[in-house]
Design a protein around this motif. Structure first.
Motif, PDB file in Angstrom:
ATOM      1  N   ASP A 176       9.162 -19.333  20.210  1.00 26.35           N
ATOM      2  CA  ASP A 176       9.227 -20.524  20.188  1.00 26.35           C
ATOM      3  C   ASP A 176      10.717 -20.993  20.988  1.00 26.35           C
ATOM      4  OD1 ASP A 176       7.341 -21.014  18.805  1.00 26.35           O
ATOM      5  OD2 ASP A 176       7.937 -22.457  17.669  1.00 26.35           O
ATOM      6  N   GLY A 177      11.374 -20.151  20.895  1.00 23.42           N
ATOM      7  CA  GLY A 177      13.075 -20.440  21.354  1.00 23.42           C
ATOM      8  C   GLY A 177      13.033 -19.967  22.962  1.00 23.42           C
ATOM      9  N   LEU A 178      12.109 -19.416  23.104  1.00 23.31           N
ATOM     10  CA  LEU A 178      12.338 -18.555  24.448  1.00 23.31           C
ATOM     11  C   LEU A 178      11.358 -19.079  25.471  1.00 23.31           C
ATOM     12  CD1 LEU A 178      11.957 -14.501  22.929  1.00 23.31           C
ATOM     13  CD2 LEU A 178      14.286 -16.338  24.592  1.00 23.31           C
ATOM     14  N   GLY A 179      11.038 -20.411  25.003  1.00 13.51           N
ATOM     15  CA  GLY A 179      10.091 -21.248  25.735  1.00 13.51           C
ATOM     16  C   GLY A 179       8.684 -20.714  26.359  1.00 13.51           C
ATOM     17  N   ASP A 180       8.436 -20.359  27.974  1.00  7.83           N
ATOM     18  CA  ASP A 180       7.539 -20.098  28.470  1.00  7.83           C
ATOM     19  C   ASP A 180       7.609 -18.707  29.001  1.00  7.83           C
ATOM     20  OD1 ASP A 180       6.127 -22.944  28.695  1.00  7.83           O
ATOM     21  OD2 ASP A 180       7.100 -23.012  30.851  1.00  7.83           O
ATOM     22  N   ARG A 181       8.928 -18.107  28.253  1.00  7.38           N
ATOM     23  CA  ARG A 181       8.859 -16.477  28.618  1.00  7.38           C
ATOM     24  C   ARG A 181       8.709 -15.679  27.778  1.00  7.38           C
ATOM     25  NH1 ARG A 181      14.507 -16.381  29.003  1.00  7.38           N
ATOM     26  NH2 ARG A 181      14.999 -17.740  27.423  1.00  7.38           N
ATOM     27  N   ALA A 182       7.497 -16.259  26.929  1.00  7.14           N
ATOM     28  CA  ALA A 182       7.412 -15.604  25.700  1.00  7.14           C
ATOM     29  C   ALA A 182       6.136 -15.426  25.043  1.00  7.14           C
ATOM     30  CB  ALA A 182       8.271 -15.610  24.616  1.00  7.14           C
ATOM     31  N   ALA A 183       5.458 -14.984  24.509  1.00  2.95           N
ATOM     32  CA  ALA A 183       4.309 -15.011  24.312  1.00  2.95           C
ATOM     33  C   ALA A 183       3.856 -14.339  22.736  1.00  2.95           C
ATOM     34  CB  ALA A 183       2.607 -14.315  25.595  1.00  2.95           C
ATOM     35  N   LEU A 184       2.884 -14.386  21.763  1.00  3.40           N
ATOM     36  CA  LEU A 184       2.117 -13.697  20.987  1.00  3.40           C
ATOM     37  C   LEU A 184       1.727 -13.458  20.439  1.00  3.40           C
ATOM     38  CD1 LEU A 184       3.417 -12.509  17.810  1.00  3.40           C
ATOM     39  CD2 LEU A 184       3.250 -14.792  17.132  1.00  3.40           C
ATOM     40  N   HIS A 185       0.469 -11.786  20.720  1.00  2.00           N
ATOM     41  CA  HIS A 185      -0.296 -11.077  20.566  1.00  2.00           C
ATOM     42  C   HIS A 185      -0.825 -10.549  18.512  1.00  2.00           C
ATOM     43  CE1 HIS A 185      -4.603  -9.951  20.914  1.00  2.00           C
ATOM     44  NE2 HIS A 185      -4.022  -8.353  20.220  1.00  2.00           N
ATOM     45  N   LEU A 186      -0.991 -11.200  18.181  1.00  2.48           N
ATOM     46  CA  LEU A 186      -1.110 -11.231  16.358  1.00  2.48           C
ATOM     47  C   LEU A 186      -2.631 -10.141  16.159  1.00  2.48           C
ATOM     48  CD1 LEU A 186      -0.078 -13.949  14.947  1.00  2.48           C
ATOM     49  CD2 LEU A 186       1.200 -12.092  15.340  1.00  2.48           C
ATOM     50  N   GLU A 187      -2.733  -8.921  15.924  1.00  5.95           N
ATOM     51  CA  GLU A 187      -3.301  -8.129  15.201  1.00  5.95           C
ATOM     52  C   GLU A 187      -3.234  -7.960  13.455  1.00  5.95           C
ATOM     53  OE1 GLU A 187      -5.234  -6.412  16.616  1.00  5.95           O
ATOM     54  OE2 GLU A 187      -4.907  -6.954  18.220  1.00  5.95           O
ATOM     55  N   GLU A 188      -4.571  -8.998  13.087  1.00  9.66           N
ATOM     56  CA  GLU A 188      -4.648  -9.180  11.550  1.00  9.66           C
ATOM     57  C   GLU A 188      -4.609  -8.077  10.692  1.00  9.66           C
ATOM     58  OE1 GLU A 188      -5.169 -11.260   8.550  1.00  9.66           O
ATOM     59  OE2 GLU A 188      -4.723 -12.827  10.795  1.00  9.66           O
ATOM     60  N   ASP A 189      -4.107  -8.046   9.577  1.00  6.45           N
ATOM     61  CA  ASP A 189      -3.787  -7.432   8.986  1.00  6.45           C
ATOM     62  C   ASP A 189      -3.135  -5.958   9.249  1.00  6.45           C
ATOM     63  OD1 ASP A 189      -4.368  -6.341   5.950  1.00  6.45           O
ATOM     64  OD2 ASP A 189      -5.776  -4.724   6.760  1.00  6.45           O
ATOM     65  N   ALA A 190      -2.476  -5.699  10.386  1.00  6.59           N
ATOM     66  CA  ALA A 190      -2.141  -4.756  10.418  1.00  6.59           C
ATOM     67  C   ALA A 190      -0.522  -4.343  10.291  1.00  6.59           C
ATOM     68  CB  ALA A 190      -1.511  -4.296  12.054  1.00  6.59           C
ATOM     69  N   ASP A 191      -0.211  -3.582   9.828  1.00  7.76           N
ATOM     70  CA  ASP A 191       1.584  -3.351   9.306  1.00  7.76           C
ATOM     71  C   ASP A 191       2.262  -2.584  10.752  1.00  7.76           C
ATOM     72  OD1 ASP A 191       0.899  -0.481  10.191  1.00  7.76           O
ATOM     73  OD2 ASP A 191       0.719   0.051   7.708  1.00  7.76           O
ATOM     74  N   HIS A 192       3.119  -1.903  10.832  1.00  6.23           N
ATOM     75  CA  HIS A 192       4.204  -2.199  11.983  1.00  6.23           C
ATOM     76  C   HIS A 192       3.786  -1.007  12.598  1.00  6.23           C
ATOM     77  CE1 HIS A 192       8.292  -2.177  14.333  1.00  6.23           C
ATOM     78  NE2 HIS A 192       8.403  -0.556  13.678  1.00  6.23           N
ATOM     79  N   ALA A 193       3.093   0.037  11.832  1.00  6.99           N
ATOM     80  CA  ALA A 193       2.463   1.376  12.790  1.00  6.99           C
ATOM     81  C   ALA A 193       0.702   0.756  13.124  1.00  6.99           C
ATOM     82  CB  ALA A 193       2.144   2.424  11.661  1.00  6.99           C
ATOM     83  N   PHE A 194       0.699  -0.580  13.166  1.00  8.20           N
ATOM     84  CA  PHE A 194      -0.714  -1.208  13.309  1.00  8.20           C
ATOM     85  C   PHE A 194      -1.625  -0.734  12.873  1.00  8.20           C
ATOM     86  CE2 PHE A 194       2.170  -2.328  16.915  1.00  8.20           C
ATOM     87  CZ  PHE A 194       1.881  -3.988  16.877  1.00  8.20           C
ATOM     88  N   HIS A 195      -1.448   0.040  11.541  1.00  3.83           N
ATOM     89  CA  HIS A 195      -2.774   0.525  10.380  1.00  3.83           C
ATOM     90  C   HIS A 195      -3.201  -0.395   9.524  1.00  3.83           C
ATOM     91  CE1 HIS A 195      -4.717   2.681   7.575  1.00  3.83           C
ATOM     92  NE2 HIS A 195      -3.752   1.987   6.471  1.00  3.83           N
ATOM     93  N   VAL A 196      -4.527  -0.528   9.560  1.00  4.33           N
ATOM     94  CA  VAL A 196      -5.132  -1.915   9.137  1.00  4.33           C
ATOM     95  C   VAL A 196      -5.865  -1.113   7.908  1.00  4.33           C
ATOM     96  CG1 VAL A 196      -5.621  -3.397  11.099  1.00  4.33           C
ATOM     97  CG2 VAL A 196      -7.201  -1.762  10.575  1.00  4.33           C
ATOM     98  N   ARG A 197      -6.145  -1.936   6.299  1.00  2.00           N
ATOM     99  CA  ARG A 197      -6.501  -1.879   5.849  1.00  2.00           C
ATOM    100  C   ARG A 197      -7.988  -1.865   5.969  1.00  2.00           C
ATOM    101  NH1 ARG A 197      -3.151  -5.630   1.615  1.00  2.00           N
ATOM    102  NH2 ARG A 197      -3.789  -6.787   3.978  1.00  2.00           N
TER     103      ARG A 197
END
Length: 229
Positions: A176-197
């Protein structure tokens, strides 16, 4: 698809291995740095590079000097930044007319953003972080993100909702502090390695495909001058 081994010159005394993966009709290029604990041959790196290739994104994966030596101790920021810059320069030369993006997995993404913050890299249109390591596990904080205010190109943060290195509330505040320069894409249930249960209803391969689709779509939007979240 064409996979080409390369050797990058980081400085006069240091060279590292790299892999250039080019689709038949590349729409853009992504310089893809590895994480702290595993190099460019890690299964996740290979799978995501291939998925990006299927989305018409060329990738340059490369080793940081410490990984090339077989050391477990990451390079100093100055050395890591030099490796990032060398990789970006080679990628720019290989497809000079194609929109260029950079970033990487965890540590690699952070070293890329630090390099960009210190001195903007020629031709880089945006940065994509595959699991930005906002803080050490169990030690929430945002000091690792302080340099991002100096990055003047668009940034895409791809994060898992169970990422132990990125408290989501803190990360959202940074973005939010970076404003229009930044966007977020979330992967539900993924950990740091992008492993999902298993109970998530998805598997790791599907997550990789989703990451590649999100990245390719964002790259294209930036190349066309659009703003996308």
């Amino acid at each position: 698809m064409s996979l080409t081994p390369l050797t990058l010159s980081v400085d006069g005394d240091t060279t590292v291995s790299a892999l250039w993966l080019q689709p038949p009709r590349p729409r853009c290029t992504y310089v893809f740095a590895h994480g702290a604990g595993a190099g460019m041959h890690h299964g996740f790196m290979e799978a995501l590079a291939q998925a990006l290739c299927d989305q018409s994104v060329a990738t340059l994966r490369y080793q940081f000097p410490y990984m090339e030596r077989g050391s477990k101790r990451p390079d100093t920021p100055a050395i890591a930044h030099a490796a990032v810059r060398a990789a970006v320069a080679v990628a720019r030369e290989r497809l000079p007319g194609t929109p260029l993006f950079a970033g990487g997995k965890s540590f690699g993404g952070r070293m890329t953003s630090q390099a960009q913050a210190a001195a903007a890299m020629d031709g880089v249109r945006g940065l994509a972080f595959v699991g930005f390591p906002l803080h050490p596990a169990g030690k929430p904080g945002i000091t690792r993100a302080a340099h991002l205010v100096e990055v003047r190109v668009p940034m895409l943060f791809l994060q898992g909702t169970r990422d132990e290195l990125a408290d989501l509330a803190l990360l959202r505040g940074v973005i939010d502090g970076l404003g229009d320069r930044a966007a977020l894409h979330l992967e539900e249930d993924a950990d740091h390695a992008f492993h999902v249960r298993a109970r998530s209803g998805r598997n790791d391969g599907q997550v990789v495909q989703a990451l590649a689709a999100a990245m390719a779509g964002w790259f294209l939007a930036q190349a066309l001058g659009r703003v996308t979240g």
